[in-house]
Design an enzyme around this catalytic site. Structure first.
Site, short mmCIF file in Angstrom:
data_model
loop_
_atom_site.label_atom_id
_atom_site.label_comp_id
_atom_site.label_asym_id
_atom_site.label_seq_id
_atom_site.Cartn_x
_atom_site.Cartn_y
_atom_site.Cartn_z
N SER A 113 0.86 -1.19 0.00
CA SER A 113 0.00 0.00 0.00
C SER A 113 0.89 1.24 0.00
CB SER A 113 -0.87 0.02 1.26
OG SER A 113 -1.49 1.29 1.41
N TYR A 151 -2.16 -1.46 10.43
CA TYR A 151 -2.34 -1.86 9.03
C TYR A 151 -1.15 -1.37 8.20
CZ TYR A 151 -4.04 -1.39 4.21
OH TYR A 151 -4.16 -1.44 2.85
N LYS A 209 1.96 -3.42 6.04
CA LYS A 209 2.27 -3.20 4.63
C LYS A 209 3.74 -2.85 4.43
CE LYS A 209 -1.82 -4.06 2.96
NZ LYS A 209 -2.05 -5.16 2.01
P1 NAP Z 1 -12.12 -4.67 -0.61
O1 NAP Z 1 -12.73 -4.11 -1.84
O2 NAP Z 1 -12.68 -4.24 0.70
O3 NAP Z 1 -12.17 -6.27 -0.68
C1 NAP Z 1 -11.79 -7.01 0.40
C2 NAP Z 1 -11.83 -8.49 0.01
O4 NAP Z 1 -11.16 -9.24 1.01
C3 NAP Z 1 -13.20 -9.08 -0.09
O5 NAP Z 1 -13.22 -9.94 -1.23
C4 NAP Z 1 -13.35 -9.92 1.20
O6 NAP Z 1 -14.36 -10.87 0.98
C5 NAP Z 1 -11.91 -10.41 1.31
N1 NAP Z 1 -11.39 -10.86 2.59
C6 NAP Z 1 -11.34 -10.17 3.75
N2 NAP Z 1 -10.74 -10.89 4.71
C7 NAP Z 1 -10.36 -12.07 4.14
C8 NAP Z 1 -9.68 -13.22 4.60
N3 NAP Z 1 -9.28 -13.31 5.87
N4 NAP Z 1 -9.48 -14.24 3.74
C9 NAP Z 1 -9.89 -14.17 2.46
N5 NAP Z 1 -10.52 -13.10 1.95
C10 NAP Z 1 -10.76 -12.06 2.78
O7 NAP Z 1 -10.52 -4.38 -0.55
P2 NAP Z 1 -9.55 -3.73 -1.64
O8 NAP Z 1 -9.60 -2.26 -1.49
O9 NAP Z 1 -9.80 -4.35 -2.96
O10 NAP Z 1 -8.12 -4.19 -1.07
C11 NAP Z 1 -7.42 -5.28 -1.64
C12 NAP Z 1 -5.96 -5.16 -1.28
O11 NAP Z 1 -5.43 -3.91 -1.73
C13 NAP Z 1 -5.65 -5.23 0.21
O12 NAP Z 1 -4.44 -5.93 0.41
C14 NAP Z 1 -5.46 -3.77 0.60
O13 NAP Z 1 -4.64 -3.63 1.74
C15 NAP Z 1 -4.77 -3.25 -0.65
N6 NAP Z 1 -4.85 -1.80 -0.81
C16 NAP Z 1 -6.05 -1.19 -1.05
C17 NAP Z 1 -6.08 0.21 -1.22
C18 NAP Z 1 -7.34 0.95 -1.51
O14 NAP Z 1 -7.29 2.21 -1.54
N7 NAP Z 1 -8.46 0.29 -1.73
C19 NAP Z 1 -4.90 0.94 -1.12
C20 NAP Z 1 -3.71 0.28 -0.86
C21 NAP Z 1 -3.70 -1.10 -0.72
P3 NAP Z 1 -15.11 -11.68 2.18
O15 NAP Z 1 -15.79 -10.68 3.04
O16 NAP Z 1 -16.06 -12.62 1.47
O17 NAP Z 1 -14.01 -12.42 2.88
#
Ligand code: NAP
Length: 256
Positions: free
Chosen positions: A149, A162, A166
């Site tokens: 991140s 968090y 990262k």
């Molecule tokens: P998101 O849209 O909230 O999706 C989260 C996903 O994680 C869902 O599919 C959820 O489904 C699943 N999940 C949660 N806990 C889990 C577990 N223990 N085992 C398996 N699946 C799990 O999140 P996102 O924004 O796409 O983020 C994805 C990645 O990108 C993460 O690593 C996050 O740290 C990183 N990231 C995101 C951002 C941002 O701005 N969005 C920025 C930097 C980094 P269920 O509820 O069915 O488990």
């Protein structure tokens, strides 16, 4: 873009993207499938995973569901055993799952929140790479992409633990990249900027203009911005990129 218009860089490849029922993971898995891969769609809940598999297979793409909590050893190991049994190899691994359990002062994080965050965001990533190692050695030009991140670089008052997990992934990437290149497995890391998903909602919902004002590119990132970079980084076109962390953040300038 229709799948027929995409390059078929992942034809006959098997790709596991954890947490791929929505957000970044779903976009990344969809892109691999559009480029010819068979993708394993994973998240904790069957009711979240099944519709994504249906959506992809209805389009003629190849996808299978595997609900599992990546921080549950039995469930995670059963998923790896399933891939071994069904495909006998893995070409791409993206351990994408992460959680944030405390939004506020870092010192107010409870021990249980601390442990759970480490367990999902860091330990499960390491264990999944460890458990998939043998399958990856049987893959074609295998690649692992860790998902960090932009907060890995700058810390963050409201997402302290968090952000720390990262930052640790940046180190894990360097260690694994060195070790696994000996087996022909390329390891890299991608650091998304602020991407419009449910996960990041607290950072932009109701204050999108303010969030965008902080970004030099003047827009939030999209899940497709991440899918574009991921599909490049995990294929042979990126053969000479190893052990790097690539920021996809619309010109966020912080670095370690
Ligand atoms: P998101 O849209 O909230 O999706 C989260 C996903 O994680 C869902 O599919 C959820 O489904 C699943 N999940 C949660 N806990 C889990 C577990 N223990 N085992 C398996 N699946 C799990 O999140 P996102 O924004 O796409 O983020 C994805 C990645 O990108 C993460 O690593 C996050 O740290 C990183 N990231 C995101 C951002 C941002 O701005 N969005 C920025 C930097 C980094 P269920 O509820 O069915 O488990």
């Amino acid at each position: 873009m229709e799948k027929t218009q995409r390059l078929q860089r992942y034809k006959d490849r098997v790709c596991l993207v954890t947490a791929s029922s929505t957000g970044i993971g779903k976009a990344v898995a969809t892109r691999f499938a559009e480029e010819g891969a068979t993708v394993i769609i994973n998240s904790r809940k069957k009711e979240n995973v099944d519709p994504v598999v249906k959506e992809l297979t209805d389009r003629g793409l190849k996808a299978v569901a595997y609900p599992a909590n990546v921080s549950n050893d039995k469930e995670r190991q059963a998923m790896v055993a399933f891939i071994k049994e069904k495909y006998g190899k893995l070409d791409v691994l993206i351990p994408n799952a992460a959680i944030n359990l405390h939004f506020g002062r870092t010192l107010d994080t409870s021990p249980s929140q601390f442990d759970k965050t480490i367990s999902v965001n860091l330990k499960s990533v390491f264990l999944l790479v460890q458990e998939c190692h043998e399958l990856l050695t049987k893959g074609t030009k295998p690649a692992v992409l860790l998902i960090a991140s932009y907060l890995a670089y700058q810390g963050e008052n409201f997402l302290g633990i968090y952000a720390m997990t990262k930052t640790a992934l940046l180190g894990l990437n360097k260690v694994l990249a060195r070790e696994l290149q000996e087996d022909g497995i390329r390891v890299n890391c991608l650091a998304p900027g602020l991407i419009k998903t449910t996960f990041s909602k607290d950072l932009w919902d109701g204050r999108e203009r303010e969030a965008v004002d902080n970004l030099k590119l003047r827009r939030l990132g999209t899940v497709d911005d991440i899918a574009n970079a991921t599909s490049f980084l995990c294929c042979e076109d990126a053969d000479y990129i190893v052990g790097e962390t690539i920021m996809v953040g619309g010109m966020i300038t912080q670095r370690l």
